[in-house]
Design an enzyme around this catalytic site. Structure first.
Site, short mmCIF file in Angstrom:
data_model
loop_
_atom_site.label_atom_id
_atom_site.label_comp_id
_atom_site.label_asym_id
_atom_site.label_seq_id
_atom_site.Cartn_x
_atom_site.Cartn_y
_atom_site.Cartn_z
CB CYS A 85 28.91 -6.12 -14.84
SG CYS A 85 30.63 -5.68 -15.13
CG HIS A 86 30.60 -10.87 -10.71
ND1 HIS A 86 29.77 -11.03 -9.62
CD2 HIS A 86 31.72 -11.60 -10.46
CE1 HIS A 86 30.35 -11.85 -8.75
NE2 HIS A 86 31.54 -12.20 -9.24
#
Length: 283
Positions: A85-86
């Site tokens: 994810c980020h």
């Protein structure tokens, strides 16, 4: 980027900056669970993108089967996959936890503990924790769907579990007795409280033998699986037929059906146990 399992890594968006590092780690598949789709680091990678915000109200559960199938596809080919994810703490952690629970038959607590041990900075938001920890969430989501789509002309794609015949994952599977086609996985079975047996069927006259006898469940009630989609078009109820040999497996009704144990299940995707076989491996 941290190795969680054979061929499975968890990381952050920044791990995509160096394609050579990914190649050196043997990674060929990249699963992105983020609010923005990343640039492809190299055309040789197989990419999958799931749009998801890191918010407690985000429904990741609907995407778990699809994500796990993608991870298993990489495993099947003896390749490696990066789930990111980020920052690699919440969304990707939820997906990897779901993978550990489903493919390694781990409970939520043990799967979380294993991931936390490998990556101490993992911190899933409360919404994702609830979706992973509460098996009743699937039933609740399906029930809300019947309220939101009363005519069911357009059932969202994410409501369907991935077709297990299209990928391999090490969990219990159920096949058609006639042609052996894999139909659904054990994780797709939705549990329900046992009903009151024959006494729940008020419209039927009970014999002396039936009185006091607790009927067992003779069907599996599952979440909808991708191969069922065609059967749902424009109708609220109907038969469920094997997608390969067309033998009758059971029935579905978005308004609900009564289990043999007497419990009413809504919505109902019912597979008769005598029409399917349980198998520990997929082929």
């Amino acid at each position: 980027m941290i190795r969680v399992d054979a061929g499975v890594y968890i990381g952050a968006a920044s791990d995509l900056n160096d394609a050579q590092d990914l190649i050196n780690a043997g990674i060929t598949h990249i699963l992105t669970v983020d609010s923005e789709q990343p640039a492809v680091p190299d055309e040789s990678f197989r990419m999958k993108y799931i749009h998801a915000l890191d918010e407690s109200k985000t429904d990741l559960l609907s995407h778990f089967d699809d994500c796990i199938s993608f991870i298993c596809d990489a495993s099947e080919e003896s390749k490696a996959v990066l789930v990111h994810c980020h920052v690699g703490q919440s969304r990707s952690a939820a997906v990897v936890t779901a993978y550990l629970m489903k493919c390694h038959k781990m409970n939520f607590v043990d799967a979380c503990a294993k991931l936390q041990q490998l990556k101490p900075d993992v911190k899933m938001n409360e919404g994702f924790v609830d979706q992973l920890a509460l098996p009743q969430y699937k039933e609740y989501r399906l029930l809300k769907l019947t309220e939101k789509y009363p005519e069911l002309r357009n059932v969202p794609k994410e409501m369907f579990a991935a077709d297990p015949s299209l990928s391999t994952c090490s969990e219990v599977a159920y096949r058609c007795k006639m042609c052996r086609r894999t139909l659904f996985n054990g994780s797709s079975i939705l549990s329900h409280p046992v009903g009151h047996g024959p006494t729940a069927f008020g419209h039927k006259k009970l014999s002396n033998q039936q009185r006091g006898y607790e009927t067992q469940c003779t069907s599996y009630f599952t979440e909808p699986v991708q191969w069922m989609e065609q059967a749902f078009l424009g109708v609220m109820n109907g038969q469920l037929l094997c997608p390969k040999c067309s033998s009758k497996l059971g029935s579905f009704n978005w308004c609900g059906e009564q289990c043999s144990c007497g419990r009413w299940v809504t919505p109902a995707f019912q597979m008769h146990k005598n029409r399917v076989d349980e198998s520990n491996t997929l082929v």
